[in-house]
Design an enzyme around this catalytic site. Structure first.
Site, PDB file in Angstrom:
ATOM      1  N   LYS A   1      -0.548  -4.241  -3.407  1.00 32.05           N
ATOM      2  CA  LYS A   1      -1.759  -3.774  -3.047  1.00 32.05           C
ATOM      3  C   LYS A   1      -2.046  -2.199  -3.691  1.00 32.05           C
ATOM      4  CE  LYS A   1      -5.057  -1.819  -0.422  1.00 32.05           C
ATOM      5  NZ  LYS A   1      -5.506  -0.420  -0.295  1.00 32.05           N
TER       6      LYS A   1
ATOM      7  N   SER B   1       0.871  -1.331   0.165  1.00 29.49           N
ATOM      8  CA  SER B   1       0.000   0.003  -0.010  1.00 29.49           C
ATOM      9  C   SER B   1       0.931   1.219  -0.136  1.00 29.49           C
ATOM     10  CB  SER B   1      -0.860   0.018   1.207  1.00 29.49           C
ATOM     11  OG  SER B   1      -1.772   0.934   1.453  1.00 29.49           O
TER      12      SER B   1
ATOM     13  N   ASP C   1      10.604   5.186  -9.791  1.00 28.29           N
ATOM     14  CA  ASP C   1      10.142   5.474 -11.218  1.00 28.29           C
ATOM     15  C   ASP C   1      10.692   7.004 -11.630  1.00 28.29           C
ATOM     16  OD1 ASP C   1       8.518   3.501 -11.286  1.00 28.29           O
ATOM     17  OD2 ASP C   1       6.771   4.635 -11.543  1.00 28.29           O
TER      18      ASP C   1
END
Length: 540
Positions: A330, A305, A316
């Site tokens: 998740k 999460s 990224d």
């Protein structure tokens, strides 16, 4: 039966942790605010009429008497479970305890305790908390609460919590027996705010490398993180290892705030998108204090999460190195919706996406045993080696710098670290399932407080205190006699050093809290030591 070395031993130790995170509702990500001014209820009432008819027929005609309220209570979870794995119903009686870790505090007296031989022991007192201000000490035996005796009554942990927790500003009277003075004392304590910390450890592990262990994302997490990193910066931190292993997540905003500390102004952190709420973008600001600090993020199969939001944003944006094992996966966002009777539902209203556009939610639905993921990873070897061929079947995305990353199943680390199975045995697993370590360590501290006071801090204790073979043998006997855990020849041989480290860490935890435990554990944590080697090889 002889204890055999096996991977099952590792799974037996670690699987309960994953299960406890799930049962504790750790995989909750929110909160989204509706961007519509009026809720539009279902216009087609046929389904509701049908459901109401069924409930009425049951109440009127069922062969045995039924409770309409109980029928509703059991129906709501069934409806939500058919939507996705993370939409859930929380009964009114459980809502407060479920929300406390996310709120970051509760009303109480500020002690840690254990029940040992039917006696309520104070193992430690929260710094600056109500009990410390009143004069309660570690080692005190609580024998009465509000003048009602609890000694030798078979009291349980839940009973203690019910008696000691309460509204801030209310009072509770506690009577203790203080062993060191051989006297009984009474204290009237005004309940106050007791913090549930997100940062369990923040320490320098080399001259310029800081270590920060984050265990949840709650309302005060961002401020805790900022205060902890400020102290590390004052101590000369130039590089940071952020440990998100076993962090099951929490609120969205603290994850955004923490990622913001590392990213350049205007960088995408995460975006959420749902049918009802549309798309919401979250970008970094110019407020981050750690933008120029070398960073490694540690993750594992229980990082979920909000942890994955931070790891995904760092990965990224090519801002740091992600090390460890594939995270939980998740990528669904729940919104809390209170109901009139004090209960609530947490309804999935959106998916979240990392800056490259990947949703890391792993597959769920018909034919998929969602809760068996950990065991599946164990069986297929994903905890012990990285099978690059499996990555080829996943959707590919590109980071800001053009590196390939993968969606559809958690965050895949930049550098894989296999699960450490050194010293694992069924004997160690049995000990880990029991309270033997914590009880033995408390007993040792309770009998040796004067001698242990010679250690100024956890660092000096870690350097100078050794768990002798005699103390090890005492522990083995204690576990056998108090918890009927039978030692095996293989378990004693293979797991001896791990058991000694655990004993030492528990003793340190009794004396200095979580910071003391991590000081001991970090020295032998192979995953952390690999991260330390990696970060020390990076030139700023």
């Amino acid at each position: 039966m002889e204890d055999k070395p096996s991977k099952q031993g590792t799974a037996a130790i670690l699987y309960p942790l994953l299960l406890s995170l799930i049962l504790a509702g750790g995989y909750y990500l929110g909160t989204l605010h509706t961007n519509k001014t009026q809720v539009e209820y279902i216009s087609n009432q046929n389904g509701l009429i049908k459901l109401n008819r069924v409930l009425n027929e049951i109440e009127l005609k069922y062969v045995d008497s039924t409770s309409p309220d109980q029928l509703v209570e059991t129906s709501i979870p069934g409806i939500l479970q058919n939507l996705d794995p993370h939409s859930s119903y929380i009964p009114a009686k459980n809502l407060s305890s479920m929300d406390e870790p996310l709120k970051g505090s509760f009303g109480g007296v500020g002690i840690r305790f254990m029940i040992l031989r039917d006696t309520l022991m104070v193992t430690s007192v929260i710094e600056s908390g109500p009990s410390e201000r009143a004069g309660i000490l570690a080692g005190d035996r609580i024998i009465a609460i509000n003048d009602s005796s609890i000694a030798n009554t078979g009291i349980k942990n839940s009973d203690v919590l019910d008696k000691l927790k309460g509204q801030i500003g209310t009072k509770v009277r506690i009577t203790v027996y203080r062993k060191m003075n051989n006297e009984t004392m009474s204290f009237e304590i005004m309940r106050g705010r007791v913090p549930i910390k997100s940062v369990e450890s923040a320490q320098m592990i080399s001259s310029d490398v800081g270590y920060l262990k984050l265990v949840r994302f709650s309302e005060p997490t961002a401020s805790e993180f900022a205060a902890a990193t400020d102290k590390l910066l004052e101590k000369g931190m130039n590089k940071l290892i952020l440990d998100l292993r076993d962090n099951g997540g929490g609120y969205l905003q603290p994850a955004v705030d923490i990622a913001d500390q590392f990213l350049k102004d205007g960088s995408m952190i995460v975006y959420t998108e749902g049918r009802y709420n549309g798309r919401m973008n979250h970008f970094s600001s110019n407020r981050g204090k750690l933008k120029d600090k070398t960073l490694i993020v540690l993750i594992n199969e229980n990082s979920a999460s909000a942890s994955e939001i931070v790891a995904g944003a760092i990965q990224d944006n090519d801002r740091g190195l992600i090390m460890g094992r594939q995270s939980f996966g998740k990528g669904l966002v729940q919104e809390p919706i209170p109901l009139s009777d004090g209960s609530a539902i947490r309804l999935t209203v959106a998916r979240y996406y990392t800056p490259s556009g990947r949703c890391i939610q792993r597959p769920y639905g018909k034919g998929i045993d969602y809760d068996a993921d950990y065991l599946d990873r164990y069986k297929n070897g994903a905890l012990y080696s990285l099978d690059s061929s499996k990555l080829e079947n996943l959707e590919q995305f590109e980071t800001r710098g053009g590196r390939i990353v993968y969606g559809g199943g958690g965050i895949f680390p930049d550098r894989f670290i296999p699960l450490d199975t050194t010293g694992v045995s069924s004997y160690l697993s049995d000990l880990s399932y029991s309270p033997a370590f914590s009880e033995f360590a408390f007993g040792y501290v309770d009998e040796n407080r004067k001698a242990l006071s010679a250690f100024q801090d956890a660092e000096s204790f870690d350097r100078l205190f050794m768990v002798s073979n005699a103390l090890f043998d005492d522990f083995v006997s204690f576990a056998k006699e108090s918890h009927e855990i039978q030692p095996t020849a293989y378990g004693l041989s293979a797991s001896k050093e791990r058991i000694k480290t655990r004993i030492k860490a528990q003793i340190a935890g009794n004396l200095w809290g979580n910071e003391g435990m991590y000081t001991v554990f970090n020295r032998t944590d192979r995953e952390l030591n690999q991260a330390l080697q990696a970060i020390e090889s990076i030139n700023n």
